[in-house]
Design an enzyme around this catalytic site. Sequence first.
Site, mmCIF file in Angstrom:
data_model
loop_
_atom_site.group_PDB
_atom_site.id
_atom_site.type_symbol
_atom_site.label_atom_id
_atom_site.label_comp_id
_atom_site.label_asym_id
_atom_site.label_seq_id
_atom_site.Cartn_x
_atom_site.Cartn_y
_atom_site.Cartn_z
ATOM 1 N N ASP A 49 0.822 -16.866 -19.503
ATOM 2 C CA ASP A 49 0.568 -15.636 -18.718
ATOM 3 C C ASP A 49 -0.819 -15.062 -18.941
ATOM 4 O O ASP A 49 -1.261 -14.234 -18.150
ATOM 5 C CB ASP A 49 1.671 -14.582 -18.955
ATOM 6 N N ASP B 129 6.004 -9.852 -20.293
ATOM 7 C CA ASP B 129 7.128 -9.087 -20.843
ATOM 8 C C ASP B 129 7.366 -7.806 -20.052
ATOM 9 O O ASP B 129 8.482 -7.516 -19.627
ATOM 10 C CB ASP B 129 6.865 -8.728 -22.314
HETATM 11 C C1 GLA Z 1 4.449 -12.595 -25.920
HETATM 12 C C2 GLA Z 1 3.474 -11.853 -25.013
HETATM 13 C C3 GLA Z 1 3.559 -12.384 -23.585
HETATM 14 C C4 GLA Z 1 3.438 -13.919 -23.550
HETATM 15 C C5 GLA Z 1 4.371 -14.571 -24.578
HETATM 16 C C6 GLA Z 1 4.155 -16.052 -24.692
HETATM 17 O O1 GLA Z 1 5.776 -12.320 -25.557
HETATM 18 O O2 GLA Z 1 3.729 -10.466 -25.012
HETATM 19 O O3 GLA Z 1 2.557 -11.774 -22.786
HETATM 20 O O4 GLA Z 1 2.115 -14.327 -23.744
HETATM 21 O O5 GLA Z 1 4.227 -13.996 -25.858
HETATM 22 O O6 GLA Z 1 4.513 -16.688 -23.516
#
Ligand code: GLA
Length: 389
Positions: free
Chosen positions: A37, A175
């Site tokens: 992301d 997230d």
């Molecule tokens: C965490 C971060 C997300 C993403 C994941 C890995 O959850 O908050 O933005 O990068 O790790 O996919």
Amino acid sequence: MIWEQVLEKFKEVFGGEGDIRIYFAPGRVNLIGEHTDYNGGHVFPCALTIGTYAVARKRDDKKLRFYSMNFEKAGVLESSVEGLKAEETAGWTNYPKGMIWAFGEKGMKAEQGFDLVLYGNIPNGSGLSSSASVEVVTGFLLKDLFDFEVSNKEIALIGQFAENRFNGVNCGIMDQFAIAMGKEGNAIFLDTADLSYEYAPIVLKGAKIVISCSNKKRGLSDSKYNERRSECETALSELQEVIGIETLGDLTEEQFKQYQSAIKDEVRRKRAKHAVCENQRTIRAVDALKKNDLKQFGALMNESHISLRDDYEVTGTELDTLVEEAWKINGVIGSRMTGAGFGGCTVSIVEDGAVDTFIREVGAAYEKKIGYAADFYVVEIGDGPARLA
Ligand code: GLA
């Protein structure tokens, strides 16, 4: 009802008078598309029915009074809507404070404070985004208490901004987006390059989503998360010397093979390889799901774990043990680590008839090897944030 207990606690701590409002925001699990992301790639997360309950009442002055049922020993923590900054000793309150601060930065300044009681039933530090859930529930209640005009998508972006700028974690958008935009029964196929998205129904005929929690705690900021992100950024700028791309998500696997020698360091090359292949895997996985090919979806989840283990190096013994033991069980369709890694959880798709065996056998093997127990949750895909009363 859980929220009734949170309301009771609010009345006990802060009194029962006035306009008391109740909110909920979910946690999330990512089915596939990890560490893509912040590389302009695709992700495929879904909101859960577990999450954060918030009971709030606006005040006439500028005071903030916070109480968490998850950290009762800390008692009531007080501050003000003015001069907010992150403090290590402030613990979980840095998340709601970060949101109030970020709303202010975006032209939506809360001129009064509020009293807040939170209760989360997402296991803490598990990689199911308890912190993003607190951010989104705070954004949602700020909008409602102060009549701010802000969409759920904007709340997600403000949540990411708060996490990046207030809490110092360079996270991507997954997230907060998965939580703010959650839809019951659906995962979200999100292209983080332009935030276009599509809901995909998750119909697991005869199977369940099982979360295995390693109970190895992980803090995003002390983890190697920011380091991975900067390795990818350096790899991208090296590739940009030889090919006109904006993100690693722009590359196909074939193009990556052709141009990878531009990346001057072996470790960075592995990181970029993961970002490129994981993005393509995610596109293929969603395609398989649309064709009802759950077997292929599961095989791609397994490949995702191997890539996170060997190329991105964010798994560790705990997560590898959970996944490798899961792969041994008949009836496991796919299993992988989920979230940032370095501890936290795995996600598995398990046939109904195999769930009990899965929990028993993976649990026993994990405890034997690691020395402490894992926790297991059979989860459901839920909706985004809501005002409950
Ligand atoms: C965490 C971060 C997300 C993403 C994941 C890995 O959850 O908050 O933005 O990068 O790790 O996919």
